[in-house]
Design a protein around this motif. Structure first.
Motif, PDB file in Angstrom:
ATOM      1  N   LEU A  40      -4.812   8.504  -8.330  1.00 47.51           N
ATOM      2  CA  LEU A  40      -3.867   7.787  -7.479  1.00 47.51           C
ATOM      3  C   LEU A  40      -4.612   7.124  -6.315  1.00 47.51           C
ATOM      4  N   THR A  41      -4.289   5.847  -6.105  1.00 48.42           N
ATOM      5  CA  THR A  41      -4.998   5.086  -5.086  1.00 48.42           C
ATOM      6  C   THR A  41      -4.005   4.462  -4.113  1.00 48.42           C
ATOM      7  N   ALA A  42      -4.491   4.076  -2.949  1.00 55.28           N
ATOM      8  CA  ALA A  42      -3.625   3.498  -1.913  1.00 55.28           C
ATOM      9  C   ALA A  42      -3.018   2.186  -2.391  1.00 55.28           C
ATOM     10  N   CYS A  43      -3.772   1.414  -3.144  1.00 54.74           N
ATOM     11  CA  CYS A  43      -3.273   0.137  -3.633  1.00 54.74           C
ATOM     12  C   CYS A  43      -3.002   0.246  -5.134  1.00 54.74           C
ATOM     13  N   PRO A  44      -1.835  -0.234  -5.583  1.00 56.92           N
ATOM     14  CA  PRO A  44      -1.508  -0.098  -7.011  1.00 56.92           C
ATOM     15  C   PRO A  44      -2.465  -0.856  -7.932  1.00 56.92           C
ATOM     16  N   THR A  45      -3.247  -1.773  -7.378  1.00 53.25           N
ATOM     17  CA  THR A  45      -4.172  -2.526  -8.230  1.00 53.25           C
ATOM     18  C   THR A  45      -5.399  -1.707  -8.624  1.00 53.25           C
ATOM     19  N   ASN A  46      -5.562  -0.500  -8.057  1.00 53.47           N
ATOM     20  CA  ASN A  46      -6.738   0.319  -8.379  1.00 53.47           C
ATOM     21  C   ASN A  46      -6.405   1.588  -9.157  1.00 53.47           C
ATOM     22  N   VAL A  47      -5.108   1.851  -9.343  1.00 55.44           N
ATOM     23  CA  VAL A  47      -4.694   3.135  -9.914  1.00 55.44           C
ATOM     24  C   VAL A  47      -5.160   3.292 -11.368  1.00 55.44           C
ATOM     25  N   ARG A  83       0.842  -1.202   0.000  1.00 53.26           N
ATOM     26  CA  ARG A  83       0.000   0.000   0.000  1.00 53.26           C
ATOM     27  C   ARG A  83       0.874   1.248   0.000  1.00 53.26           C
ATOM     28  N   PHE A  84       0.446   2.269  -0.740  1.00 49.03           N
ATOM     29  CA  PHE A  84       1.140   3.540  -0.725  1.00 49.03           C
ATOM     30  C   PHE A  84       0.706   4.353   0.486  1.00 49.03           C
ATOM     31  N   TYR A 123       4.065   7.525  -5.742  1.00 47.53           N
ATOM     32  CA  TYR A 123       4.131   7.025  -7.123  1.00 47.53           C
ATOM     33  C   TYR A 123       5.358   7.596  -7.834  1.00 47.53           C
ATOM     34  N   HIS A 127      -1.253  -4.501 -14.564  1.00 48.02           N
ATOM     35  CA  HIS A 127      -2.242  -3.942 -15.509  1.00 48.02           C
ATOM     36  C   HIS A 127      -1.849  -4.114 -16.976  1.00 48.02           C
TER      37      HIS A 127
END
Lengths: 157, 354
Positions: free
Chosen positions: B162-169, A89-90, A96, A111
């Motif tokens: 931008l999202t907390a989890c990279p799977t949602n960005v 988690r960021f 980024y 992705h």
């Protein structure tokens, strides 16, 4: 023995014996905790996920890579690459950019792409329309230019 | 709006009237959004979280896109009410169970909702009855615009939202379609379908999302990718796959009807019999039987049971709903008894017969 991350004495020693190779990790208590390897409360379990990510991660035991690590830490929220790898988690919107070197390959894997093409906030959409309107005028496509002008007016009102 | 007032109601999405509603129960689209200048959930202290709540509440109150959303504070909400909202698909289990300032806003028809301080600062959701990806997207796009007019979203020109989890960005969009696939289950083709889905990067989950088992032959299918493709493109990819699954399920239903109509009639009738005469019944058993009855209705083997009623029973026989109806907490056995009693009364009301 000194900690591989800083100059303190190493008190946490981990050995990973894989097929045909052996990797060792020597850290001081502070660094091990900061990377989520050992829990803050006594009695907990080792965080296997964090361990794996450390052992297989980009930074090994080499000397002089503290500068590299600093480059892999977000100056705004303090999140570093190891923490990100451990939890996935960021911590803030700036991560980024700060961790871009690791983020891009990850996004490519998840992705199969690294660039957004889709909705954007209104302000950016208006900027894009303005550019398109200029292009349309240059191309003497006045009908399209008028359509874009109306869109911009509507968005800005 | 009082939460208890929702109890006898049915969210719009459960009406069972939308397109393809013999197979598709509902369509959901959600958007993950974060506010610029504030840390994400894992790094946010109570002050940051309160700031997110304050900004979100103001934007929600002033948003006039057609959905009149009312905000509910989660920390001050009894556990049972949180579970109740989870069963109604208005909040996630994560939002119900986590810590700190957080909440949810939704409209009286339970079509649109906004979770505040879940994994992301905002999680917008629109739920529609039947197969309605475009309508749901149009709806949530408008809601997003209305909120964005008053909030500064974290957006990156390359990475998108931008999202907390990279799977949602990227788009931050997850579209999921809830399917009832009893015939594919009965004809043992379901595993094959799901293996194919995973290969093309679509996720399959049970009724209550990640990690939940698929009780009652209900499955949610959603996109996995959120970056690199536009929202309409992602929606059209899902649509294509769902249309194919729809065809498979209908073929399987037709085959059942052709090859073993009597046996299917018997199965549906027995399921209805159990539901209307049991004196103790678990949630799992209820869902299995409701699934059989629902199939029976669509195969015209059972009459006098409206689909809306079946859809409603799927939700209203879950434990928090039963406890709210009872007006007090119930233990496991008491719940099973209360569930049986509720089913018996509802089915008698409908005058269901085979």
């Amino acid at each position: 023995m000194k900690c591989q991350m800083c100059e303190n004495p190493a008190t946490v020693h981990l050995t990973d014996i894989g097929p045909g190779k052996k990797r060792e990790l020597h850290l001081c208590a502070g660094c091990a905790q900061a990377r989520g390897l050992v829990p803050e409360q006594p009695g907990g379990q080792l965080n296997l996920k964090a361990l794996l990510s450390l052992l297989t991660g980009a930074f090994g035991g080499g000397k002089g890579d503290r500068a590299a690590r600093r480059a892999e830490t977000c100056a705004v929220c303090g999140l570093n690459l190891a923490e990100f790898k451990a939890h996935g988690r960021f911590g803030c919107e700036h991560d980024y950019e700060a961790l871009r070197a690791a983020v891009e390959p990850l996004l490519e894997r998840v992705h199969r792409g690294t660039a957004h093409c889709g909705k954007a906030p209104r302000a950016l959409r208006v900027l894009a329309w303005k550019q398109q309107m200029q292009d349309a005028i240059a191309a003497e496509n006045y009908e399209e230019a008028a359509r874009l002008r109306d869109l911009i007016r509507k968005a800005e009102s | 709006m009082k939460l208890d007032a929702l109890l006898p109601n049915l969210g719009e999405w459960l009406r069972g009237t939308g397109p393809e509603s013999d197979v598709v129960l509902s369509t959901r689209v959600r958007l993950a959004r974060n506010l610029s200048g504030l840390p994400f959930a894992t790094r946010a202290g109570p002050q940051h979280r309160s700031e997110v709540v304050a900004r979100a509440k103001e934007a929600i109150a002033k948003a006039t896109d057609g959905h009149k959303l009312e905000y509910f504070d989660i920390p001050s909400m009894p556990t049972l009410d949180r579970q109740f909202l989870t069963e109604r698909q208005l909040i996630s289990r994560e939002l119900a169970g986590s810590e700190g300032p957080r909440g949810v806003a939704f409209d009286a028809t339970e079509t649109a909702s906004v979770m505040v301080n879940e994994e992301d600062h905002l999680r917008l959701q629109v739920l529609r009855s039947g197969f309605a990806l475009d309508e749901a997207w149009a709806d949530i796009d408008r809601l997003d615009d209305a909120l964005e007019a008053r909030l500064n979203y974290a957006f990156h020109t390359q990475f998108g939202y931008l999202t907390a989890c990279p799977t949602n960005v990227g788009t931050g969009m997850r579209a999921s379609v809830m399917l009832h696939l009893p015939a594919l289950g009965l004809t043992k083709q379901i595993e094959k379908v799901f293996r194919a889905l995973q290969k093309i990067n679509l996720a399959v989950r049970g009724l209550h999302g990640e990690g939940s088992r698929a009780f009652g032959d209900l499955y949610q299918i959603s996109n996995h990718v959120t970056l690199g493709k536009s929202e309409p493109k992602l929606l059209s990819e899902i649509r294509e796959v769902i249309v194919t699954i729809l065809q498979y399920e209908r073929q399987a239903r037709a085959a059942l009807l052709k090859e073993r109509k009597q046996a299917e009639h018997d199965r549906a009738a027995r399921a209805l019999g159990t539901l209307s005469s049991a004196s103790m019944i678990t949630a799992e058993e209820t869902m299995e039987h409701l699934s059989a009855v629902r199939l029976g209705v669509h195969l015209h083997l059972i009459e006098n049971v409206p689909i809306t009623a079946i859809n409603q029973l799927f939700i209203h026989t879950q434990s928090a709903h039963l406890q709210k109806l009872a007006g007090h907490p119930l233990g496991g056995e008491e719940r099973n008894a209360a569930r049986a009693k509720y089913l018996k009364a509802k089915l008698r009301e409908l005058g269901a017969r085979q």
